[in-house]
Scaffold this motif. Structure first.
Motif, PDB file in Angstrom:
ATOM      1  N   GLY A  30     -14.921   5.543  33.407  1.00  0.00           N
ATOM      2  CA  GLY A  30     -13.984   6.523  33.949  1.00  0.00           C
ATOM      3  C   GLY A  30     -14.324   7.968  33.716  1.00  0.00           C
ATOM      4  N   THR A  31     -15.343   8.258  32.898  1.00  0.00           N
ATOM      5  CA  THR A  31     -15.779   9.642  32.696  1.00  0.00           C
ATOM      6  C   THR A  31     -16.991   9.845  33.592  1.00  0.00           C
ATOM      7  OG1 THR A  31     -15.039   9.524  30.393  1.00  0.00           O
ATOM      8  CG2 THR A  31     -16.448  11.384  30.996  1.00  0.00           C
ATOM      9  N   LYS A  32     -16.742  10.281  34.792  1.00  0.00           N
ATOM     10  CA  LYS A  32     -17.795  10.284  35.803  1.00  0.00           C
ATOM     11  C   LYS A  32     -18.864  11.331  35.485  1.00  0.00           C
ATOM     12  CE  LYS A  32     -18.726  10.610  40.731  1.00  0.00           C
ATOM     13  NZ  LYS A  32     -18.190  10.891  42.080  1.00  0.00           N
ATOM     14  N   VAL A  33     -20.114  10.842  35.378  1.00  0.00           N
ATOM     15  CA  VAL A  33     -21.262  11.735  35.180  1.00  0.00           C
ATOM     16  C   VAL A  33     -21.932  11.918  36.538  1.00  0.00           C
ATOM     17  CG1 VAL A  33     -23.397  12.126  33.919  1.00  0.00           C
ATOM     18  CG2 VAL A  33     -21.547  10.807  32.857  1.00  0.00           C
ATOM     19  N   PHE A 174     -26.065  16.875  30.877  1.00  0.00           N
ATOM     20  CA  PHE A 174     -25.291  16.031  31.782  1.00  0.00           C
ATOM     21  C   PHE A 174     -24.162  16.843  32.404  1.00  0.00           C
ATOM     22  CE2 PHE A 174     -27.382  13.223  28.876  1.00  0.00           C
ATOM     23  CZ  PHE A 174     -27.744  12.127  29.644  1.00  0.00           C
ATOM     24  N   GLU A 175     -23.956  16.639  33.692  1.00  0.00           N
ATOM     25  CA  GLU A 175     -22.861  17.308  34.409  1.00  0.00           C
ATOM     26  C   GLU A 175     -21.785  16.276  34.724  1.00  0.00           C
ATOM     27  OE1 GLU A 175     -21.956  19.559  38.664  1.00  0.00           O
ATOM     28  OE2 GLU A 175     -24.029  19.312  37.976  1.00  0.00           O
ATOM     29  N   TYR A 176     -20.543  16.589  34.368  1.00  0.00           N
ATOM     30  CA  TYR A 176     -19.433  15.645  34.522  1.00  0.00           C
ATOM     31  C   TYR A 176     -18.464  16.129  35.596  1.00  0.00           C
ATOM     32  CZ  TYR A 176     -21.058  14.410  29.818  1.00  0.00           C
ATOM     33  OH  TYR A 176     -21.816  14.069  28.738  1.00  0.00           O
ATOM     34  N   GLU A 177     -17.811  15.168  36.240  1.00  0.00           N
ATOM     35  CA  GLU A 177     -16.685  15.478  37.133  1.00  0.00           C
ATOM     36  C   GLU A 177     -15.422  14.986  36.444  1.00  0.00           C
ATOM     37  OE1 GLU A 177     -14.821  13.901  41.318  1.00  0.00           O
ATOM     38  OE2 GLU A 177     -16.992  14.213  41.264  1.00  0.00           O
ATOM     39  N   ILE A 178     -14.683  15.909  35.858  1.00  0.00           N
ATOM     40  CA  ILE A 178     -13.494  15.559  35.065  1.00  0.00           C
ATOM     41  C   ILE A 178     -12.257  15.706  35.934  1.00  0.00           C
ATOM     42  CG2 ILE A 178     -12.204  16.014  32.960  1.00  0.00           C
ATOM     43  CD1 ILE A 178     -15.079  15.080  32.495  1.00  0.00           C
ATOM     44  N   THR A 179     -11.420  14.680  35.973  1.00  0.00           N
ATOM     45  CA  THR A 179     -10.169  14.777  36.718  1.00  0.00           C
ATOM     46  C   THR A 179      -9.190  15.679  35.983  1.00  0.00           C
ATOM     47  OG1 THR A 179      -9.391  12.749  35.639  1.00  0.00           O
ATOM     48  CG2 THR A 179     -10.457  12.511  37.785  1.00  0.00           C
ATOM     49  N   ASP A 184      -8.299  16.719  27.860  1.00  0.00           N
ATOM     50  CA  ASP A 184      -9.046  16.540  26.614  1.00  0.00           C
ATOM     51  C   ASP A 184     -10.548  16.408  26.849  1.00  0.00           C
ATOM     52  OD1 ASP A 184      -8.018  14.045  27.839  1.00  0.00           O
ATOM     53  OD2 ASP A 184      -9.257  13.065  26.325  1.00  0.00           O
ATOM     54  N   CYS A 185     -10.949  15.991  28.055  1.00  0.00           N
ATOM     55  CA  CYS A 185     -12.372  15.820  28.347  1.00  0.00           C
ATOM     56  C   CYS A 185     -13.027  17.105  28.846  1.00  0.00           C
ATOM     57  CB  CYS A 185     -12.568  14.694  29.356  1.00  0.00           C
ATOM     58  SG  CYS A 185     -12.367  13.052  28.617  1.00  0.00           S
ATOM     59  N   ILE A 191     -15.556  14.424  25.332  1.00  0.00           N
ATOM     60  CA  ILE A 191     -16.610  13.620  25.944  1.00  0.00           C
ATOM     61  C   ILE A 191     -17.267  12.725  24.892  1.00  0.00           C
ATOM     62  CG2 ILE A 191     -18.846  13.700  27.098  1.00  0.00           C
ATOM     63  CD1 ILE A 191     -16.633  14.535  28.940  1.00  0.00           C
ATOM     64  N   ALA A 192     -17.487  13.268  23.683  1.00  0.00           N
ATOM     65  CA  ALA A 192     -18.125  12.493  22.616  1.00  0.00           C
ATOM     66  C   ALA A 192     -17.276  11.288  22.226  1.00  0.00           C
ATOM     67  CB  ALA A 192     -18.375  13.383  21.407  1.00  0.00           C
ATOM     68  N   LEU A 193     -15.948  11.456  22.178  1.00  0.00           N
ATOM     69  CA  LEU A 193     -15.073  10.325  21.864  1.00  0.00           C
ATOM     70  C   LEU A 193     -15.187   9.246  22.935  1.00  0.00           C
ATOM     71  CD1 LEU A 193     -12.892   8.942  20.208  1.00  0.00           C
ATOM     72  CD2 LEU A 193     -11.174  10.301  21.429  1.00  0.00           C
ATOM     73  N   GLU A 194     -15.210   9.663  24.206  1.00  0.00           N
ATOM     74  CA  GLU A 194     -15.383   8.696  25.298  1.00  0.00           C
ATOM     75  C   GLU A 194     -16.708   7.954  25.150  1.00  0.00           C
ATOM     76  OE1 GLU A 194     -13.363   8.147  28.397  1.00  0.00           O
ATOM     77  OE2 GLU A 194     -11.913   8.825  26.901  1.00  0.00           O
ATOM     78  N   ALA A 195     -17.782   8.679  24.801  1.00  0.00           N
ATOM     79  CA  ALA A 195     -19.093   8.052  24.634  1.00  0.00           C
ATOM     80  C   ALA A 195     -19.088   7.087  23.458  1.00  0.00           C
ATOM     81  CB  ALA A 195     -20.157   9.124  24.439  1.00  0.00           C
ATOM     82  N   ALA A 196     -18.428   7.475  22.356  1.00  0.00           N
ATOM     83  CA  ALA A 196     -18.392   6.616  21.168  1.00  0.00           C
ATOM     84  C   ALA A 196     -17.700   5.295  21.485  1.00  0.00           C
ATOM     85  CB  ALA A 196     -17.683   7.341  20.027  1.00  0.00           C
ATOM     86  N   VAL A 197     -16.582   5.350  22.198  1.00  0.00           N
ATOM     87  CA  VAL A 197     -15.854   4.122  22.527  1.00  0.00           C
ATOM     88  C   VAL A 197     -16.633   3.308  23.559  1.00  0.00           C
ATOM     89  CG1 VAL A 197     -13.669   3.179  23.354  1.00  0.00           C
ATOM     90  CG2 VAL A 197     -13.675   5.275  22.010  1.00  0.00           C
ATOM     91  N   THR A 198     -17.256   3.985  24.506  1.00  0.00           N
ATOM     92  CA  THR A 198     -18.021   3.285  25.537  1.00  0.00           C
ATOM     93  C   THR A 198     -19.159   2.477  24.931  1.00  0.00           C
ATOM     94  OG1 THR A 198     -17.505   4.964  27.212  1.00  0.00           O
ATOM     95  CG2 THR A 198     -19.460   3.600  27.591  1.00  0.00           C
ATOM     96  N   PHE A 199     -19.884   3.084  23.987  1.00  0.00           N
ATOM     97  CA  PHE A 199     -21.033   2.403  23.384  1.00  0.00           C
ATOM     98  C   PHE A 199     -20.689   1.717  22.062  1.00  0.00           C
ATOM     99  CE2 PHE A 199     -22.949   5.435  26.294  1.00  0.00           C
ATOM    100  CZ  PHE A 199     -23.998   4.699  26.853  1.00  0.00           C
ATOM    101  N   ASP A 200     -19.378   1.734  21.710  1.00  0.00           N
ATOM    102  CA  ASP A 200     -18.897   1.089  20.484  1.00  0.00           C
ATOM    103  C   ASP A 200     -19.647   1.596  19.255  1.00  0.00           C
ATOM    104  OD1 ASP A 200     -17.280  -0.531  18.971  1.00  0.00           O
ATOM    105  OD2 ASP A 200     -18.483  -2.341  19.272  1.00  0.00           O
ATOM    106  N   LYS A 201     -19.688   2.930  19.119  1.00  0.00           N
ATOM    107  CA  LYS A 201     -20.343   3.578  17.997  1.00  0.00           C
ATOM    108  C   LYS A 201     -19.314   4.439  17.250  1.00  0.00           C
ATOM    109  CE  LYS A 201     -24.382   1.959  19.183  1.00  0.00           C
ATOM    110  NZ  LYS A 201     -25.039   0.895  18.387  1.00  0.00           N
TER     111      LYS A 201
END
Length: 820
Positions: A30-33, A174-179, A184-185, A191-201
């Motif tokens: 959902g965090t469109k790059v 990286f360029e993002y399209e944030i709604t 917060d994004c 963005i880092a929190l979204e990445a951490a949860v996405t990759f489970d880190k």
């Protein structure tokens, strides 16, 4: 929104993936790059070399021959750079290596430029020293780079090291399209929190601690917020003994990756915190603040103010300003003032971190023609709790970078702050929405990574204030779907009962109106809802007519489209006139469209929108043709009871639900118009258009119109039909021809026939109407055929004669005589 991979990894240190994998995985959650760019694209075999000696080229005045040390080898390099000297450490690309572009900073070649060993005016050169432009960057991102010449590394740079790594270019942006609902994004931390949860880190945000240097901030500055509706929270801290210097290399590189040009340590800190926390900040020179007081209030109309860009701008009373005791020093959320900017001579400064009204910032920026990075963030609507976090982070960086001494204490002006929302946890409901069978624990595990806490006692999920987009159970289900993986959700049939789709009752009536109109030869027209005020004059409406009370458009295309219509006839007559002037014969048009009747003027609430069924024609046909079309429509929608037509004053108790309906219509012929009455409710009108109005629309001849107010029609409509068998007993017919005073209307005669005919009256029909020499002056001849029938027996002569006698007696009371 841009971030570099290295900055993301600062908070998610265990993140390990390719750039393409990062793009794909974040986009799927959902965090469109949108895209990414390698900063080291087309850079190859570039190392740090130290110049050991410099000699003039024997055959060229502008070239020099340098001996360069790489630690494990020495190479001869010929260059024309004017800024190098013995001992300098410079980036050098060796044989077979690549640079991104030329030293002029022009467009980059797609595949870069390959460097080969060669001779320059007869001297061997085994590589090339590089400018920052040749490395694919610019002086804006590397402020210490010379304007013309080779980039010089700091003295402590290791000889032989990878120059691209030293410059921080082994990175991706990286360029993002944030709604707009994910405020917060708009921050690196988000963005880092979204990445951490996405990759489970693990997610490791910066640990913030401000030591302070003593003193009390209230001894330095006072703050007062007068317009709290436009400033939810205002936080201020003071830093003394300022030391202006370049910011460290790591901060410059992170800012540059976001497209922010490094300037100096103080300015860079405010920009860094804005990028990191998504909270714009501003710094004021305390010595320029009169009275050592900050006042947040609205500007005055016509007030002039010079912003940091050197432009004088005119303000109005809807704009929020930051002021001192005597003057304005900044436009809230947009840009500071020239009169309080940070200079190299600053000694003490005030840090500002505030939450301004997003809609007001957007409107103010638009009126000023001044949209900044800060205003672009503020207009999204920020979390007031973020203001204090960003302030502390900025002060921590001030201490870490040695920029100054942070005075103890914080000024924090606010009323009530938004509290954390709670949403009832329902795992079954979430599984039902997603078609999954996850356990409650699996869902809570995802929520915990997103910093959504669970209260087992109340079985609710507590939403942090920075997640303004989470409002109900469906939003929680979306969070589960995002991080469980949309690609893992299998195909399932929808649950629940299947129902047959159909039109609503209102739409069925409107569809029936279209069908009947087209069956009767009318073509559909589409007319504008925006009209000109001159329309009312063309329709001969009085100056005080209630239809002149309109909804006025704030930003119309022009006067001809400046109001919303209150009557549908202008559009219909305009369309008929267009056809008439194009010499189209016998044109019939209909329209189903709204009119807009304001409840008050000026408008403070939504107007009454009323659907109007408008019919109009010229050419073949007359008043009775239009009347027949109207009655055909009423019959098909189940309005089968008696319809009356009132040419003037309506009877007692007639209900009118719209100001359009009235006793008489100035735009219709005074003797050829009538209100349509059904069950004592005025549902519309019809008639011939007034000749003067016809002329106003550049037409000639007779034009007929009918308007039905659909909200008044709808309560009487029904699609239920009751079967009645064929009559078992014969009917008896009687014809009567009458001499009737001209002022007596046919409707009055029919009302008397219905009243006196009794239960055996089945039908009546007007079959002759005559005025001429054979009829005495002031009278007319009217003939009716009347039908009688009983449902349970055959009528005899006495039954029919009795009913006819009652009818004739009633007609005599109206002054009507049987024609001999």
């Amino acid at each position: 929104m841009n971030t570099s991979m290295s900055w993301i990894k600062a908070y998610v240190p265990e993140l390990s993936c390719t750039d393409q994998e990062y793009l794909d995985r974040l986009t799927m959650t959902g965090t469109k790059v949108e895209t990414f760019e390698r900063l080291d694209k087309n850079l190859k075999d570039i190392y740090v070399g130290q110049i050991l000696s410099i000699e003039k080229h024997p055959d060229a005045d502008k070239l020099i021959v340098c001996q360069v040390d790489f630690g494990d080898k020495k190479l001869q390099i010929v260059t024309g750079a004017p800024n190098v000297k013995v001992g300098d450490k410079v980036p050098v690309v060796i044989d077979g290596g690549k640079v991104a572009g030329g030293h002029d900073g022009g467009p980059m070649p797609e595949d870069g430029i390959e460097i080969k060993n060669g001779k320059l005016r007869g001297m061997d050169s085994f590589g090339m020293m590089c400018s920052i432009e040749e490395l694919g960057s610019s002086r804006e991102m590397y402020p210490l780079a010379p304007e013309n010449g080779i980039y010089i590394f700091p003295e402590d740079t290791k000889v032989g090291a990878d120059a691209i790594e030293v410059l921080g270019l082994h990175d991706s942006v990286f360029e993002y399209e944030i709604t707009s609902n994910r405020v917060d994004c708009y921050s690196v931390l988000g963005i880092a929190l979204e990445a951490a949860v996405t990759f489970d880190k693990p997610f490791l945000p910066p640990a913030v601690k401000v030591n302070g240097s003593g003193g009390d901030v209230n001894d330095y500055v006072k703050v007062k917020v007068e317009d709290k509706d436009l400033c939810t929270r205002y936080v201020a801290r003071v830093v003394k003994n300022i030391r202006i210097a370049p910011s460290p290399e790591w901060m410059q590189r992170r800012l540059a990756s976001c497209g922010i040009r490094p300037i100096n340590n103080l300015v860079d800190i405010t920009n860094y915190v804005m990028a990191e926390y998504g909270q714009p900040m501003h710094a004021f020179d305390l010595d320029t603040i009169d009275g050592k007081e900050i006042i947040v209030k609205r500007a005055k109309d016509g007030e002039k103010f010079m912003t940091l860009d050197g432009q004088e701008r005119e303000l109005d009373s809807n704009m929020l300003m930051i002021n001192d005791a005597k003057k304005a020093i900044g436009i809230a959320g947009i840009m500071g003032g020239e009169n309080s900017k940070i200079t190299d001579q600053v000694q003490t400064m005030v840090f500002e971190s505030a939450t301004f009204n997003g809609a007001n910032v957007r409107k103010s920026a638009k009126r000023l023609g001044l949209r900044t990075d800060a205003s672009g963030i503020f207009e999204k609507g920020l979390d007031p709790h973020n203001a204090i976090l960003a302030m502390n982070r900025a002060c921590q960086l001030v201490e870490e970078l040695g920029c100054g001494e942070v005075v103890d204490g914080i000024i924090d002006i606010h009323d009530s702050l938004p509290e954390e929302k709670t949403i009832k946890m329902d795992a079954d409901r979430i599984n039902g929405l997603l078609g999954l069978s996850l356990s409650k624990e699996e869902m809570l595990s995802i929520f915990a990574k997103l910093h959504l806490t669970y209260d087992a006692a109340s079985e609710t999920v507590r939403i942090p204030t920075f997640r303004q987009d989470l409002e109900n159970i469906a939003d929680l289900a979306e969070e589960v779907a995002r991080f469980y993986g949309y690609d893992k959700i299998g195909e399932t049939l929808p649950t629940g009962e299947a129902t047959t789709g159909k039109l609503t009752f209102k739409l069925r009536i409107e569809q029936m109106a279209r069908d009947i109109a087209e069956y009767c030869g009318f073509s559909q027209g589409m007319c504008y809802s925006f009209e000109s005020p001159k329309t009312f004059d063309k329709l001969l409406l009085a100056d005080n007519d209630p239809l002149r009370r309109t909804v006025t458009i704030a930003n119309p295309l022009g006067e001809d489209f400046s109001i919303m219509r209150t009557i549908s006839l202008n559009g219909m007559l305009t369309s008929l006139a267009t056809n008439y002037n194009r010499r189209n014969k016998d044109v019939k048009l209909y329209e189903l469209g709204n009119i807009y009747l304001p409840k008050d003027v000026p408008v403070t609430q939504l107007p009454d929108e009323r659907m109007q069924f408008t019919l109009g024609f010229y050419g073949e046909g007359d008043f009775y043709s239009m009347k027949g079309t109207v009655e055909e429509f009423f019959s098909y929608i189940g309005m089968r009871e008696k319809i009356t037509y009132e040419p003037g004053q309506a009877g007692d108790g007639v209900v009118r639900n719209s100001v359009v309906l009235r006793d008489a219509y100035p735009f219709l012929h005074p003797g050829r118009q009538a209100n349509i009455i059904y069950k004592n409710v005025n549902v519309g009108f019809l008639g011939e258009v007034h000749p003067e109005v016809v002329g106003n629309y550049d037409m000639k001849g007779r034009v007929y119109v009918a308007v039905l107010d659909m909200p008044s029609v709808e309560p009487f409509a029904t699609f239920e039909r009751k079967f009645e068998g064929i009559a078992k007993y014969p009917s008896v017919n009687r014809d009567i021809s009458m001499v009737v005073p001209k002022e007596i209307l046919v409707g009055q005669i029919e009302a008397m026939i219905e009243q006196r005919g009794g239960k055996i009256l089945e039908d009546y029909r007007l079959f002759d109407l005559y005025e001429g020499e054979q009829i005495k002056e002031g009278f007319k001849s009217v003939a009716y055929s009347i039908s009688f029938r009983a449902k349970d027996r055959t009528l005899d002569e006495n039954d029919v004669n009795g009913a006819m006698k009652k009818i004739l007696n009633g007609l005599e009371q109206l002054g009507i005589e049987l024609r001999q």
